[in-house]
Enzyme design. Structure first.
Site, mmCIF file in Angstrom:
data_model
loop_
_atom_site.group_PDB
_atom_site.id
_atom_site.type_symbol
_atom_site.label_atom_id
_atom_site.label_comp_id
_atom_site.label_asym_id
_atom_site.label_seq_id
_atom_site.Cartn_x
_atom_site.Cartn_y
_atom_site.Cartn_z
ATOM 1 N N CYS A 153 32.335 70.721 4.872
ATOM 2 C CA CYS A 153 32.653 69.362 4.462
ATOM 3 C C CYS A 153 34.147 69.033 4.472
ATOM 4 O O CYS A 153 34.738 68.879 5.517
ATOM 5 C CB CYS A 153 32.013 69.082 3.103
ATOM 6 S SG CYS A 153 31.738 67.299 2.877
ATOM 7 N N LYS A 178 34.269 78.065 1.199
ATOM 8 C CA LYS A 178 35.030 76.823 1.429
ATOM 9 C C LYS A 178 36.474 76.951 0.952
ATOM 10 O O LYS A 178 36.731 77.233 -0.223
ATOM 11 C CB LYS A 178 34.326 75.673 0.710
ATOM 12 C CG LYS A 178 34.892 74.284 1.020
ATOM 13 C CD LYS A 178 34.035 73.225 0.322
ATOM 14 C CE LYS A 178 34.436 71.815 0.695
ATOM 15 N NZ LYS A 178 33.546 70.814 0.044
ATOM 16 N N GLU A 199 25.737 71.149 3.234
ATOM 17 C CA GLU A 199 26.439 71.894 2.178
ATOM 18 C C GLU A 199 25.555 71.921 0.913
ATOM 19 O O GLU A 199 24.909 70.920 0.594
ATOM 20 C CB GLU A 199 27.741 71.115 1.894
ATOM 21 C CG GLU A 199 28.596 71.616 0.765
ATOM 22 C CD GLU A 199 29.789 70.677 0.502
ATOM 23 O OE1 GLU A 199 29.721 69.468 0.848
ATOM 24 O OE2 GLU A 199 30.779 71.150 -0.068
HETATM 25 C C1 ACM Z 1 32.928 67.274 0.237
HETATM 26 O O1 ACM Z 1 33.735 68.143 0.559
HETATM 27 N N1 ACM Z 1 31.715 67.597 -0.187
HETATM 28 C C2 ACM Z 1 33.269 65.845 0.321
#
Ligand code: ACM
Length: 264
Positions: A145, A108, A38
């Site tokens: 993530c 995201k 990420e």
């Molecule tokens: C995250 O979502 N970078 C912990």
């Protein structure tokens, strides 16, 4: 199909240097599907929105421009995290880049902790993309993530036919990697988690990037601090088989008739 990940410790704010390092690592790989962490070229621990703005770019921008000849010359599919600028908005995004230079995006959905101060929650939903690899078509889903803690997107991608779920990460908790074993078992998909290594502004990342098979078998899991690219051969066709026993299919055995929250 050869699938895998790149794990490394990027330098905060040094996009050019990080791209060069990753480019050098990728130039030694050929014919593979590789997932990067990420926000892997910018770093992660931003102080404020202004700081993100200085490194964010449109999906088709300098980062895609730098990587395009590398993926073309080496026949690579890449998934990498990108600080995406779209008008006034900033998204924590994941880009799928094909050897032909085509790009696909996932933004995201579940922002983690201070990310909520800088980024807009994703508006792409959970798309599944077709990847043409060595003459076969493979369906790929993207998550990022902290999406890991919510079972819903993994199930939605599976219901849409995803065979491989690419999961760029900057993990700070120790237990995601083990949770991914369960996500793979319950959905019978391959999961590639590409985590970063090292420390940034006193935040420690947990490394241990991995590829998990459709039965929860860990095909690769590396150490916490190591850097490099690891790949493994897999048959994405395995993810089409949802049978747990001769009589149990993890999708068609679902009792949707009993899952309503409100009693009828
Ligand atoms: C995250 O979502 N970078 C912990």
């Amino acid at each position: 199909m050869r699938i895998g990940f790149l794990q490394y410790n990027p330098v905060f704010g040094d996009k050019k240097g990080n791209l060069e390092r990753v480019g050098e690592m990728l130039s030694r790989e050929k014919n593979a599907f590789i997932v990067l962490p990420e926000l892997c070229f910018t770093g992660y621990v931003f102080q404020d929105k202004k700081e993100v703005e200085t490194v964010a770019e449109e999906m088709v921008g300098p980062t895609v421009g730098y990587l395009t000849p590398i993926v073309r010359d080496n026949n690579l599919f890449l998934v990498f995290g990108l600080a995406e600028k779209m008008g006034e908005k900033l998204y924590n995004s994941s880009c799928l880049l094909s050897p032909m230079g085509e790009t696909r995006i996932y933004r995201k959905a579940h922002l983690f902790d201070r990310e909520k101060l800088f980024f807009t929650p994703g508006d792409t939903g959970f798309p599944v993309f077709d990847v043409e690899f060595d003459g076969s078509r493979v369906k790929v889903g993207l998550l990022i993530c902290f999406d890991w803690i919510f079972p819903e997107p993994w199930r939605i991608l599976t219901l849409k036919g995803a065979q491989i779920i690419a999961h760029p990460a900057n993990l700070v908790f120790q237990y995601c990697q083990d949770a991914m074993v369960t996500r793979a078992i319950e959905n019978r998909v391959f999961i590639i988690t590409a985590n970063r290594a090292g420390e940034e502004r006193r935040v420690e990342f947990t490394g241990r990037s991995q590829v998990v098979g459709t039965k929860g078998n860990i095909l690769i899991r590396v150490g916490e601090r190591v850097e490099g690219i690891w790949t493994v051969e897999c048959d994405p066709g395995e993810a089409k088989n949802k049978m747990v026993t001769e009589k149990n299919d993890v999708l068609s055995d679902r009792r949707e008739d009993l899952y309503a929250i409100e009693e009828k």
